[in-house]
Design an enzyme around this catalytic site. Structure first.
Site, PDB file in Angstrom:
ATOM      1  N   SER A 128       0.834  -1.204   0.000  1.00 32.18           N
ATOM      2  CA  SER A 128       0.000   0.000   0.000  1.00 32.18           C
ATOM      3  C   SER A 128       0.864   1.247   0.000  1.00 32.18           C
ATOM      4  CB  SER A 128      -0.922   0.033   1.215  1.00 32.18           C
ATOM      5  OG  SER A 128      -1.613   1.270   1.230  1.00 32.18           O
ATOM      6  N   ASN A 186      -7.809  -1.648   2.504  1.00 30.04           N
ATOM      7  CA  ASN A 186      -8.494  -0.878   1.467  1.00 30.04           C
ATOM      8  C   ASN A 186      -9.946  -0.603   1.832  1.00 30.04           C
ATOM      9  OD1 ASN A 186      -6.071  -1.283   0.157  1.00 30.04           O
ATOM     10  ND2 ASN A 186      -7.014  -1.557  -1.829  1.00 30.04           N
TER      11      ASN A 186
END
Ligand code: NDP
Length: 478
Positions: A128, A186
């Site tokens: 990420s 997410n």
């Protein structure tokens, strides 16, 4: 020169991870299906470290020291399987295949099982931080065998983001655990962005505060308990003026939010696990609704909003800040609940404090709050729910009156606050002594003989609704 790691797939993420590895002193073999990206990377950044140019997967494999480490950074889905199929016949037992893309965790579980049959290691790595993170230090969530982590872990830790010098990379667990945790990350990111959007809408449509002034408010919020990357960039986006029109940038952007699918995966998985991830789900639905432009246009004309004038609470801006904070806490509580459910379902020993620690830097949801979440799960005395960790119980209790005022005001104003209100409903559902689920059970027993438990006696019961309404015990559950 033997390379320590090979990267195949040199679009933005692969190229930046390859550069990050090279900048950290590793010799990196480069491969892409077509050679243009390899050559562009070498031309633009070849002087950043030691790279080995390869044109075929065979050349890539031949260039690597053993056991070989190959990082796949191609488009998620079928391309990953295609590359694995081409790659594995070229490898030897003990070699390590790493998928650093946004793969679904079930695919990672399947691939790991298939490769372990061939004595190959498969590591599914959640990454990420977007392209900038990939280059400068992402948050990294690796899943796979412990043995493979011993080989690739030090490299991943070295290129990861650092929080007070600590790498934001830890072994998460076996097979799909890394990609699962990235998926939940997410999902939380979706909810985080939605609550920010709801705060913006309330301050604009409710309190009439223009984006430029809101930029200052968000910048100020970023100095307190809400301090986070997303709040920081909200101030940046709201403060931006469109060059062409001189209008606030947010006013010239079409209000239909895109999504690549990881939020949806999170919700589907939460439903399968039976984890009440309502805030995250509402944030995915809010994006879906925003994209139904045709229906929205018709509804604007046809459906009435509020009519009576609504008086705003005295310190509305502060109320909104507290509602945002409380809703954000709920999203994290729900994400963590999902992780706990998944650990039981998939046999992962997920360390919640370590997972929270990985998200403190490098990734999109990085926030001050995560340090406190990490601490909440660090000791033996782990809370059953994040909201029950003493520090957060106190924090949310302080926010509840404002949170209720904000949701009530939004409802009166006709401003949709799906995550503010779903989070508050979750909070109330969680703390409620009796829920109407008792009635649900009664109904289910009447129409389907689904049985129920009693508050005063062990066992399973059914009432003979269609006959004399006598209660019978020990009926099979349907
Ligand atoms: P893309 O997802 O756009 O994929 C493009 C790359 O995949 C190119 O190198 C392309 O090769 C290769 N590719 C596509 N199909 C095949 C195939 N059948 N066989 C071999 N190679 C193929 O690249 P990104 O860099 O954006 O993302 C890579 C991964 O990282 C994805 O899983 C993505 O979801 C994930 N990710 C992306 C983030 C981002 O911010 N972009 C953030 C975090 C993760 P060619 O050049 O030959 O077409």
């Amino acid at each position: 020169m033997s390379a320590q790691i090979g990267v195949t797939g040199l679009a933005v993420m692969g190229a930046n991870l390859a550069r990050n590895l090279a900048r950290n002193g590793y010799t990196v073999a480069l491969h892409n299906r077509s050679t243009e990206k390899t050559d562009a990377l070498l031309a633009d950044h070849g002087d950043e470290g030691d790279f080995v140019r390869t044109e075929t997967l065979q050349e890539l494999v031949d260039s690597l020291e053993k056991p070989r480490r190959v990082l796949i950074m191609v488009k998620a889905g079928a391309p990953v399987d295609s590359v694995i199929d081409q790659l594995t016949p070229l490898l030897e037992p003990g070699d390590i295949v790493i998928d650093g893309g946004n793969s679904h965790f079930e695919h990672t579980r399947r691939r790991e099982a298939a490769l372990s049959q061939q004595d190959l290691h498969f590591v599914g790595v959640g990454v990420s931080g977007g392209e900038e993170g990939a280059l400068l230090g992402p948050s990294i969530m690796p899943g796979g065998s412990r043995e493979s982590y011993d080989s690739v872990g030090p490299m991943l830790e070295k290129i990861s983001a650092k929080y007070n010098g600590e790498p934001c990379c830890r072994w998460i667990g076996t097979d799909g655990a890394g990609h699962f945790v990235k998926m939940v990350h997410n999902g939380i990111e979706y909810a985080d962005m939605q609550v920010i959007g709801e705060a913006f809408d309330l301050l604009r449509s409710g309190a009439g505060i223009e984006p430029a002034d809101q930029a200052k408010i968000f910048a100020n919020w970023n100095t307190g308990t809400l301090s986070s990357y997303l709040i920081e960039i909200t101030a940046e986006v709201l403060g931006h003026t469109d060059e062409k029109t001189g209008k606030p940038f947010v006013d010239v952007v079409v209000d239909a939010a895109g999504q690549k699918g990881t939020g949806r995966w999170t919700v589907v998985s939460a439903l399968e696990l039976g984890s009440p991830t309502s805030g995250i789900a509402e944030s995915v639905f809010a994006r879906a609704l925003s994209s139904q432009q045709d229906q929205r246009l018709l509804a604007q004309e046809a459906l009435p909003g509020h009519e009576a004038s609504v008086e705003l609470p005295e310190d509305f801006v502060e109320d909104v800040r507290l509602a945002l904070y409380a809703s954000k806490l709920v999203s994290y509580a729900q994400g963590i609940d999902m992780l706990t459910a998944a650990a039981a379902e998939y046999g992962w020993d997920l360390k919640l404090d370590e997972i929270a620690s990985l998200w403190r830097a490098g990734c999109i949801i990085r926030a001050e709050l995560l340090d406190d979440i990490m601490k909440a799960y660090a000791g033996q005395d782990r809370p059953a729910n994040l909201l029950l960790a003493p520090a957060f119980t106190e924090a949310i209790a302080g926010a509840v009156p404002a949170w209720r005022r904000v949701v009530a005001t939004a409802v009166q104003l006709g401003i949709p606050v799906p995550v503010f209100s779903a989070s508050l409903a979750y909070y109330d559902g969680l703390r409620r002594e009796r829920l109407p689920a008792a009635l649900t059970q009664g109904l289910r027993d009447l129409f389907g003989a689904h049985t129920y438990n009693r508050v005063d006696t062990e066992g399973t019961f059914h009432t003979m609704w269609g006959a004399d309404r006598a209660e019978v015990e020990g009926v099979d559950t349907h």
